[in-house]
Design a protein around this motif. Structure first.
Motif, PDB file in Angstrom:
ATOM      1  N   GLY C  62     -24.913  68.598 -56.904  1.00 29.61           N
ATOM      2  CA  GLY C  62     -23.958  69.637 -56.548  1.00 29.61           C
ATOM      3  C   GLY C  62     -22.517  69.185 -56.534  1.00 29.61           C
ATOM      4  O   GLY C  62     -21.608  69.943 -56.208  1.00 29.61           O
ATOM      5  N   LEU C  63     -22.291  67.936 -56.871  1.00 31.20           N
ATOM      6  CA  LEU C  63     -20.906  67.457 -56.917  1.00 31.20           C
ATOM      7  C   LEU C  63     -20.114  68.199 -57.987  1.00 31.20           C
ATOM      8  O   LEU C  63     -18.910  68.419 -57.872  1.00 31.20           O
ATOM      9  CB  LEU C  63     -20.879  65.954 -57.254  1.00 31.20           C
ATOM     10  N   LEU C  64     -20.806  68.553 -59.054  1.00 26.81           N
ATOM     11  CA  LEU C  64     -20.156  69.214 -60.175  1.00 26.81           C
ATOM     12  C   LEU C  64     -20.776  70.598 -60.308  1.00 26.81           C
ATOM     13  O   LEU C  64     -21.950  70.733 -60.639  1.00 26.81           O
ATOM     14  CB  LEU C  64     -20.389  68.406 -61.455  1.00 26.81           C
ATOM     15  N   SER C  65     -19.976  71.620 -59.980  1.00 25.60           N
ATOM     16  CA  SER C  65     -20.519  72.971 -60.022  1.00 25.60           C
ATOM     17  C   SER C  65     -20.818  73.388 -61.460  1.00 25.60           C
ATOM     18  O   SER C  65     -20.018  73.158 -62.357  1.00 25.60           O
ATOM     19  CB  SER C  65     -19.508  73.936 -59.408  1.00 25.60           C
ATOM     20  N   PRO C  66     -21.951  74.017 -61.684  1.00 17.39           N
ATOM     21  CA  PRO C  66     -22.296  74.472 -63.037  1.00 17.39           C
ATOM     22  C   PRO C  66     -21.329  75.543 -63.534  1.00 17.39           C
ATOM     23  O   PRO C  66     -21.247  75.812 -64.723  1.00 17.39           O
ATOM     24  CB  PRO C  66     -23.708  75.044 -62.870  1.00 17.39           C
ATOM     25  N   ARG C  67     -20.604  76.180 -62.611  1.00 21.62           N
ATOM     26  CA  ARG C  67     -19.591  77.160 -63.012  1.00 21.62           C
ATOM     27  C   ARG C  67     -18.467  76.475 -63.779  1.00 21.62           C
ATOM     28  O   ARG C  67     -17.826  77.041 -64.624  1.00 21.62           O
ATOM     29  CB  ARG C  67     -19.017  77.804 -61.758  1.00 21.62           C
ATOM     30  N   LEU C  68     -18.215  75.204 -63.402  1.00 21.92           N
ATOM     31  CA  LEU C  68     -17.128  74.484 -64.047  1.00 21.92           C
ATOM     32  C   LEU C  68     -17.621  73.797 -65.311  1.00 21.92           C
ATOM     33  O   LEU C  68     -16.971  73.848 -66.353  1.00 21.92           O
ATOM     34  CB  LEU C  68     -16.562  73.430 -63.085  1.00 21.92           C
ATOM     35  N   LEU C  69     -18.773  73.150 -65.170  1.00 21.28           N
ATOM     36  CA  LEU C  69     -19.276  72.390 -66.303  1.00 21.28           C
ATOM     37  C   LEU C  69     -20.786  72.365 -66.180  1.00 21.28           C
ATOM     38  O   LEU C  69     -21.313  71.927 -65.180  1.00 21.28           O
ATOM     39  CB  LEU C  69     -18.713  70.962 -66.240  1.00 21.28           C
ATOM     40  N   ALA C  70     -21.463  72.849 -67.206  1.00 13.56           N
ATOM     41  CA  ALA C  70     -22.924  72.905 -67.154  1.00 13.56           C
ATOM     42  C   ALA C  70     -23.480  71.490 -67.174  1.00 13.56           C
ATOM     43  O   ALA C  70     -22.877  70.572 -67.730  1.00 13.56           O
ATOM     44  CB  ALA C  70     -23.443  73.689 -68.339  1.00 13.56           C
ATOM     45  N   ALA C  71     -24.650  71.325 -66.559  1.00  9.84           N
ATOM     46  CA  ALA C  71     -25.313  70.028 -66.562  1.00  9.84           C
ATOM     47  C   ALA C  71     -25.865  69.743 -67.953  1.00  9.84           C
ATOM     48  O   ALA C  71     -26.156  70.667 -68.711  1.00  9.84           O
ATOM     49  CB  ALA C  71     -26.446  70.033 -65.551  1.00  9.84           C
ATOM     50  N   PRO C  72     -25.993  68.463 -68.292  1.00  9.26           N
ATOM     51  CA  PRO C  72     -26.572  68.130 -69.599  1.00  9.26           C
ATOM     52  C   PRO C  72     -27.935  68.779 -69.789  1.00  9.26           C
ATOM     53  O   PRO C  72     -28.244  69.253 -70.880  1.00  9.26           O
ATOM     54  CB  PRO C  72     -26.693  66.606 -69.544  1.00  9.26           C
ATOM     55  N   SER C  73     -28.722  68.831 -68.708  1.00 12.12           N
ATOM     56  CA  SER C  73     -30.061  69.410 -68.844  1.00 12.12           C
ATOM     57  C   SER C  73     -29.975  70.897 -69.195  1.00 12.12           C
ATOM     58  O   SER C  73     -30.722  71.393 -70.029  1.00 12.12           O
ATOM     59  CB  SER C  73     -30.840  69.207 -67.549  1.00 12.12           C
ATOM     60  N   THR C  74     -29.028  71.602 -68.564  1.00 15.55           N
ATOM     61  CA  THR C  74     -28.822  73.007 -68.918  1.00 15.55           C
ATOM     62  C   THR C  74     -28.474  73.128 -70.391  1.00 15.55           C
ATOM     63  O   THR C  74     -28.960  74.007 -71.110  1.00 15.55           O
ATOM     64  CB  THR C  74     -27.656  73.605 -68.099  1.00 15.55           C
ATOM     65  N   ILE C 254     -20.392  75.635 -74.233  1.00 14.55           N
ATOM     66  CA  ILE C 254     -19.360  74.611 -74.426  1.00 14.55           C
ATOM     67  C   ILE C 254     -19.999  73.227 -74.417  1.00 14.55           C
ATOM     68  O   ILE C 254     -19.706  72.385 -75.263  1.00 14.55           O
ATOM     69  CB  ILE C 254     -18.269  74.717 -73.328  1.00 14.55           C
ATOM     70  N   VAL C 255     -20.904  73.008 -73.476  1.00 15.46           N
ATOM     71  CA  VAL C 255     -21.518  71.686 -73.400  1.00 15.46           C
ATOM     72  C   VAL C 255     -22.419  71.422 -74.613  1.00 15.46           C
ATOM     73  O   VAL C 255     -22.480  70.307 -75.123  1.00 15.46           O
ATOM     74  CB  VAL C 255     -22.276  71.515 -72.073  1.00 15.46           C
ATOM     75  N   VAL C 260     -22.924  68.470 -79.680  1.00 14.76           N
ATOM     76  CA  VAL C 260     -22.943  68.417 -81.146  1.00 14.76           C
ATOM     77  C   VAL C 260     -21.837  67.482 -81.641  1.00 14.76           C
ATOM     78  O   VAL C 260     -22.055  66.610 -82.490  1.00 14.76           O
ATOM     79  CB  VAL C 260     -22.783  69.826 -81.745  1.00 14.76           C
ATOM     80  N   TYR C 261     -20.645  67.658 -81.091  1.00 14.36           N
ATOM     81  CA  TYR C 261     -19.534  66.787 -81.492  1.00 14.36           C
ATOM     82  C   TYR C 261     -19.859  65.321 -81.215  1.00 14.36           C
ATOM     83  O   TYR C 261     -19.618  64.441 -82.034  1.00 14.36           O
ATOM     84  CB  TYR C 261     -18.253  67.156 -80.738  1.00 14.36           C
ATOM     85  N   ALA C 262     -20.409  65.067 -80.020  1.00 13.55           N
ATOM     86  CA  ALA C 262     -20.682  63.689 -79.634  1.00 13.55           C
ATOM     87  C   ALA C 262     -21.697  63.049 -80.570  1.00 13.55           C
ATOM     88  O   ALA C 262     -21.508  61.932 -81.062  1.00 13.55           O
ATOM     89  CB  ALA C 262     -21.188  63.640 -78.191  1.00 13.55           C
ATOM     90  N   VAL C 263     -22.773  63.786 -80.837  1.00 15.66           N
ATOM     91  CA  VAL C 263     -23.821  63.248 -81.705  1.00 15.66           C
ATOM     92  C   VAL C 263     -23.266  63.008 -83.103  1.00 15.66           C
ATOM     93  O   VAL C 263     -23.471  61.955 -83.715  1.00 15.66           O
ATOM     94  CB  VAL C 263     -25.025  64.208 -81.749  1.00 15.66           C
ATOM     95  N   LEU C 264     -22.516  63.998 -83.582  1.00 17.20           N
ATOM     96  CA  LEU C 264     -21.892  63.853 -84.896  1.00 17.20           C
ATOM     97  C   LEU C 264     -20.981  62.638 -84.940  1.00 17.20           C
ATOM     98  O   LEU C 264     -20.991  61.859 -85.897  1.00 17.20           O
ATOM     99  CB  LEU C 264     -21.034  65.076 -85.193  1.00 17.20           C
ATOM    100  N   GLY C 265     -20.167  62.504 -83.898  1.00 20.93           N
ATOM    101  CA  GLY C 265     -19.209  61.399 -83.869  1.00 20.93           C
ATOM    102  C   GLY C 265     -19.931  60.064 -83.896  1.00 20.93           C
ATOM    103  O   GLY C 265     -19.607  59.186 -84.695  1.00 20.93           O
ATOM    104  N   LEU C 266     -20.925  59.940 -83.031  1.00 21.53           N
ATOM    105  CA  LEU C 266     -21.655  58.673 -82.976  1.00 21.53           C
ATOM    106  C   LEU C 266     -22.391  58.414 -84.286  1.00 21.53           C
ATOM    107  O   LEU C 266     -22.360  57.304 -84.826  1.00 21.53           O
ATOM    108  CB  LEU C 266     -22.649  58.693 -81.824  1.00 21.53           C
ATOM    109  N   ALA C 267     -23.050  59.454 -84.804  1.00 19.20           N
ATOM    110  CA  ALA C 267     -23.854  59.256 -86.002  1.00 19.20           C
ATOM    111  C   ALA C 267     -22.964  58.901 -87.184  1.00 19.20           C
ATOM    112  O   ALA C 267     -23.259  57.965 -87.942  1.00 19.20           O
ATOM    113  CB  ALA C 267     -24.655  60.517 -86.298  1.00 19.20           C
ATOM    114  N   SER C 268     -21.849  59.611 -87.342  1.00 15.74           N
ATOM    115  CA  SER C 268     -21.046  59.316 -88.532  1.00 15.74           C
ATOM    116  C   SER C 268     -20.364  57.965 -88.390  1.00 15.74           C
ATOM    117  O   SER C 268     -20.224  57.225 -89.367  1.00 15.74           O
ATOM    118  CB  SER C 268     -20.045  60.434 -88.829  1.00 15.74           C
TER     119      SER C 268
END
Ligand SMILES: Nc1ncnc2c1ncn2[C@@H]1O[C@H](COP(=O)(O)OP(=O)(O)OP(=O)(O)O)[C@@H](O)[C@H]1O
Ligand SMILES: Nc1ncnc2c1ncn2[C@@H]1O[C@H](COP(=O)(O)OP(=O)(O)OP(=O)(O)O)[C@@H](O)[C@H]1O
Ligand SMILES: [Mg+2]
Ligand SMILES: [Mg+2]
Lengths: 235, 309, 288, 288, 235
Positions: C62-74, C254-255, C260-268
């Motif tokens: 609960g430190l990071l509200s899902p309203r602000l930023l969704a959890a990775p699992s979400t 958004i997450v 997608v960006y992160a995976v693309l960045g790492l993969a490329s």
């Protein structure tokens, strides 16, 4: 016959320090000239001037030299990103460049290393690749800057023989820088001694081949040259 | 429930401004000096950043067009509308690309229309289609950034683009030689009027000091808006000419395009706002049908009625 | 030249001073490892992984509200749903086409410009300054001009991607060219290499490390440019997806986009580095 | 082994007598010139200058309507008026403060991260992937997070500038570090350099060429980032100016903005390259 | 007394090619050992193994060597971005590092070049800087890989003398790779001949100093060594 290399009043200076101090020199076609002299006296600078590789260096004078020349740099200067064979054939247009290069590589004792990266060769092996690169071209003028410095006695003798064979076959003009007085005496028709940017001795060597240390005259010339190089009483 | 009225000393508000219009109007009219609370203005270009700033708790209120409150609502953020200002003029005017004439809204059929999702122009275009009895499938909606609308229409990349001032007048004036035209004025009659909302963060509204300050701000804002209509030349000079470096004639054109202001009771806006929500919902941009009532704080109707008369 | 005798004489004793008893040498420490041992290619995933775990933990506690930023699992759930619905693939493919076409064109042009500018005076005079100006001007400010000349279609987008990709490729290749050891240029001259062969055998391989660095910057630049460009005349693409999600505050989407960006960045990046390792296998370098 | 030495130890001859004052010689022309002769520093202005002249000519002859793009001369007039009114300076200073502060912080962080990641395994595992992810994510998508954590003030803007400036500095410095010749690392080990000295004497100077390339990319990146960032809570800055001019269709102001970017880009690039030339004066390279 | 360097069953191989083939060797503290052998026979590989600079190379065996050692690489390996003086003082912690480096530089004949970039030095000058860098450290073990290859006869003699003086003073253990048999004979207490990764000769040299070519025994040893190197009948 006009000389193969003609140098007049050649001067070169680095940052005001005069390194070649008015050199006049003519080398006849087919002549084998050895150049000896103290470390830093200007030997490499002279070679680079003859090779036309010193634009931007201050100085004056004229240099005439044939177009067809090969240079053996003091460092072996292999392209690290090309394999041994490609380093040897570099810039060689002939159709049979590759088989020829393989033969020369075998002659310098590097058969089987054609596909090695230069970075994996020993010091002497690198020097021999550079030698192969120069010899495979059969140039009219060969400028060689201490090409045998990193070689053991036997390999050195073999390379001498190889060079001598090439010289006998194509009769190039050769200017060889060496620190080994015996080497100069064994190979050259003429020995130049350089000191502080000038040629201080110009010694024709008339010894008949095959030359050996034990020959009469060899030792005398040896003494003369060591003396010219400043070696007090040759040990 | 009534709004608190007492504004304790030291109460602070941060207001999101756009292009410094709010701040300049409040200051040039002298209303800023009469505010009971200390108000700072944070200037933005564009809606999303304002929403994000609200979420981060950096803002107490803001001035926006008709879509940002819907976006906030859709995003689950509570930023109710506390005042509204309507104008007698249409929100935008449709410019028609050089060489084409479009006489009625019905002629929109088959045309390429500049479209910017998430901005006030989205419901504007959708409403035009609705009035013409067309659906999205009868036209080609070309998604573009708002700032690219003028370039797109004059380059013939789209057939129609809803423009604001000074772009609309300038387009007609500068490209008349190439046959630039516009949808006739009478065809704009039933299109949405210009609408500005003041909306405030739920947290500020829950705080009695800030709520009182907001009430006071609404009063001053209505007065300042009135002032700008009463002294249009002073307003044009202060804002468009001095601050934004526009030529006076451009400034006057923009000022004129705003028409007359009204400050309707919020309760009367729920129905039209709901139909705007429905338009956007039908376009597929918001996942569920939102209830417009949740986007208004009707406690402010009393103070609006008192000062807008 | 015979008066060599005038050299200064330095005695051996002078040279080899400290005559006093041998100084206590500083205690020999364990030799520090100067060159790090080789990290396996997937080793760089450690950092991002830790990040995601911390993020998830912050969301769960609960430190990071899902309203602000969704959890990775979400985001995983949402991403999976989007994959099943087929929308994520569509958006990805639309973007990939633009990004990679622009990348190819931009890299080719950047390389050619770098060679022309690095190896000829006229080339440098005409090209270099223009590239510096180009890269100083934000893409956002170039869009109006691009629309004017190229319209609002794919051509404009690909052109703008190409020009932004061109910049790091140009700058890095040019700098690497300019850094080629002069000794190799001398060698090339001495064996009589022509211009074309010089290019192929010396200039290109010598500039390759720089080119690869530029390419690494380019493979991500082509994707990030899309966020702005996919606001123009598109309804598909990762950039479009992100923009709309941002408008309506859909934090889970958004997450997903960020992932997608992160995976693309790492993969490329990993792909380019694998390519680089192969192409530069001759190097004996700290990181080889 | 007692007195094997009885030779004199001498130093090299001190001074040679100068003959004629040596003169620089022009390069003889016959073989293809593989290394281009040195272009004077202002030489790169040639391309941009031609561009401006063509543009002005197109404007004057009516090929380019001022309705689409103002002529350079118009921009000069407008720019001059803005200078006299003092607005241009104000906007410039506001942006410069953000850009340069962000630049300084970003460059410092980028350098430190590159060293940590380039020279230690743990550093690479934790840092490298995160930087790759960071640079794959468009700044526009980071803004929401940045606002969330850092608010809408200057701190947020400077932080975002710093993170975008960090990327090219990191990538280039890291790549250059990884490209340091292993022979120098061996040398460092053989003379017993400690970590700090290794860093100072070998790693840093060896990576310097790459660092400078990264810096060149950074000095313009810090300005271009402002176009987006100065849409948030600002009333001053070149980016704000450009955005507003776009809102109101002021083509002359837009061109003034472009000119400011261009001049800044050229000037900062030339400054970095001058610095680079000095710092790398030991290099004997094609472009030195 | 335990040996300064102790090597047992040392093997090294590159890509499956065995380069060191089970070397056993002990060098006593203060001993001066010369290592000669054909180009590519594994001399540098052995030195690098002793120096501990070959992690990652396949192989086995044990190497014990003192901590305090200096290495003269076959290439001079100067940092191109440090001036000559800084190259010499590199890693030297002593308070008087700089004056000492200046003195050693003067002794190798490079007084006045302290502020030069390595790239502007001649081949022999670079080699002398590397020599200075090794000598200034006064190590317990000196590993020198052909440190005099690029030097003329006189300079070489001077460097021999300098090395001899250092050896006389600090009595380091020395392992010197050289291609010059005379050099080995003049300097060393013991000569190792290497061939194809093995030590094939281990020859103590008992000649009294100062050693000269003209000495009795010198020529005999010379013949022996050249023979071991495979030089047919020494020319
Ligand atoms: N680029 C340069 N800048 C400054 N000085 C230089 C440069 N090149 C050579 N020198 C100096 O010129 C002198 C002659 O150099 P050169 O390389 O010709 O010597 P050399 O006779 O070949 O010596 P060695 O036998 O050691 O190779 C040296 O003192 C060297 O330091
Ligand atoms: N990194 C490497 N990869 C592959 N082969 C190598 C590598 N290093 C050395 N070798 C090979 O190992 C052999 C021995 O090399 P080494 O450098 O020890 O020879 P050396 O005796 O010092 O010769 P030289 O007198 O020519 O210097 C050579 O054939 C060389 O090609
Ligand atoms: Mg030389
Ligand atoms: Mg060796």
């Amino acid at each position: 016959m006009s000389p193969a290399v003609r140098i007049e009043a050649l001067t070169r200076a680095f940052a005001g320090r005069v390194v070649l101090d008015g050199i006049d020199l003519a080398i006849q076609p087919g002549e084998f000239v050895a150049l000896i002299g103290r470390s830093g006296c200007g030997k490499s600078t002279l070679l680079r001037a003859i090779a036309g590789l010193d634009d931007g260096v201050a100085g004056g004078g004229t240099v005439e030299a044939p177009r067809s020349k090969a240079i053996l740099f003091q460092d072996s200067r292999l392209l690290p990103w090309e394999r041994v064979l490609s380093n040897v054939t570099l810039g060689l247009a002939a159709a049979d460049a590759e088989p020829r290069a393989r033969r020369v590589l075998a002659a310098v004792g590097l058969e089987g290393r054609e596909d090695a990266w230069p970075g994996t060769l020993s010091g002497g092996e690198q020097q021999r690749v550079a030698l192969a690169r120069a010899l495979v071209r059969e140039p009219a003028l060969l400028l060689a800057d201490e090409p045998f410095g990193a070689l053991d006695a036997l390999t050195r003798l073999r390379m001498h023989a190889l060079l001598a064979a090439l010289v006998a076959r194509h009769r190039p003009t050769v200017l060889l820088v060496t620190h080994d007085v015996d080497e100069a005496l064994t190979l050259a028709d003429r020995i130049l001694v350089m000191d502080q940017g000038r040629i201080t001795r110009d010694l024709p060597i008339a010894l008949p081949p095959p030359r050996r240390r034990s020959d009469a005259g060899f030792d005398a010339l040896r003494g003369l040259l060591l003396n010219a190089l400043g070696v007090p009483e040759h040990a | 429930a009534d709004l608190p009225r007492r504004v304790p000393p030291g109460t602070r508000l941060v207001a999101a401004d756009q292009n410094q219009a709010l701040q300049t109007m409040m200051q040039a009219s002298g209303e800023h000096g009469r505010l009971a609370a200390t108000v700072n203005y944070a200037n933005f270009l564009g809606g999303p950043a304002i929403l994000e700033a609200f979420r981060a708790g950096a803002l107490d209120l803001g001035i926006v067009g008709n879509t940002p409150p819907i976006q906030a609502h859709a995003a689950g953020e509570r930023i109710p509308i506390i005042a509204a200002r309507t104008s007698t003029e249409p929100d935008y005017k449709f410019a028609v690309r050089p060489g084409l004439t479009v006489a009625t809204l019905k002629d929109f059929a088959g045309k390429r229309i500049a479209y910017a999702e998430g901005t006030g122009r989205q419901p504007f275009v959708l409403r035009a289609l609705q009035l013409a009895g067309l659906t999205r499938r009868d036209v080609r909606l070309v998604p573009l950034r708002v700032s690219d609308f003028p370039d797109a229409v004059r380059g013939g990349q789209v057939d129609l683009a809803p423009l604001n001032e000074p772009h609309f007048s300038r387009y007609l004036a500068q490209w008349a030689d190439r046959g630039a035209s516009a949808l006739p004025a009478d065809q704009h009659a039933d299109l949405p009027r210009r609408l500005s909302y003041l909306y405030a963060s739920g947290r500020a509204l829950d705080d009695s000091a800030k709520a009182a300050a907001l009430r006071d701000f609404v009063i001053r804002w209505i007065a300042a808006s009135r002032w700008s209509k009463a002294r249009p030349e002073e307003w044009v000079q202060a804002y468009y000419v001095r601050l934004q470096n526009l030529r006076p004639e451009d400034g006057r054109a923009i000022e004129a395009s705003e028409g007359e202001y009204r400050f309707p009771a919020l309760s009367t806006l729920i129905a039209p706002h709901q139909s705007t929500i429905d338009l956007i919902h039908a376009a597929g941009d918001i996942p569920r049908r939102l209830d417009a009532r949740e986007e208004f704080d009707l406690r402010f109707d009393a103070v609006i009625a008192e000062h807008a008369a | 030249m015979s008066d060599r005798a005038s050299y200064e004489l330095i005695s051996v004793a002078d040279v080899l001073l400290p005559i006093d008893p041998p100084q206590p040498r500083p205690a020999p420490r364990a030799a520090p490892v100067l060159a790090p041992r080789r990290l396996p290619a997937w080793g760089i995933l450690f950092g991002p992984l830790v990040l995601v775990l911390v993020w998830e933990a912050a969301s769960q506690t609960g430190l990071l509200s899902p309203r602000l930023l969704a959890a990775p699992s979400t985001a995983v759930t949402s991403g999976f749903a989007m994959l099943q619905a087929g929308t994520l693939q569509e958006h990805f493919l639309a973007s990939a086409q633009r990004a990679w076409l622009g990348l190819g064109i931009g890299v080719a042009i950047g390389l050619v410009l770098a060679l022309a500018s690095g190896l000829t005076r006229l080339g440098e005079a005409s090209i270099d300054g223009v590239v510096q100006v180009k890269r100083a001007i934000p893409t956002l400010a170039l869009i109006p001009l691009a629309i004017l000349w190229l319209g609002i279609g794919e051509v404009m987008k690909i052109a703008l991607i190409a020009t932004s990709v061109l910049v790091p490729v140009y700058i890095n290749t040019h700098a690497a060219l300019r850094g080629i050891d002069l000794r190799f240029v001398e060698l090339a001259r001495s064996v009589g290499l022509g211009r074309a062969e010089f290019l192929r055998r010396v200039a290109l391989p010598g500039a390759l490390p720089g080119f690869f660095t530029g390419l690494r910057l380019a493979v991500t630049a082509c994707w990030t440019a899309l966020v702005v460009l996919e606001q123009i005349n598109t309804t598909e693409g990762i950039g479009y997806l992100m923009n709309r999600a941002r408008d309506y505050g859909q934090t889970d989407v958004i997450v997903v986009g960020l992932a997608v960006y992160a995976v693309l960045g790492l993969a490329s990046d990993m792909a380019v580095r694998a390519l680089e390792r192969r192409a530069l296998s001759w190097r004996k370098a700290l990181g080889a």
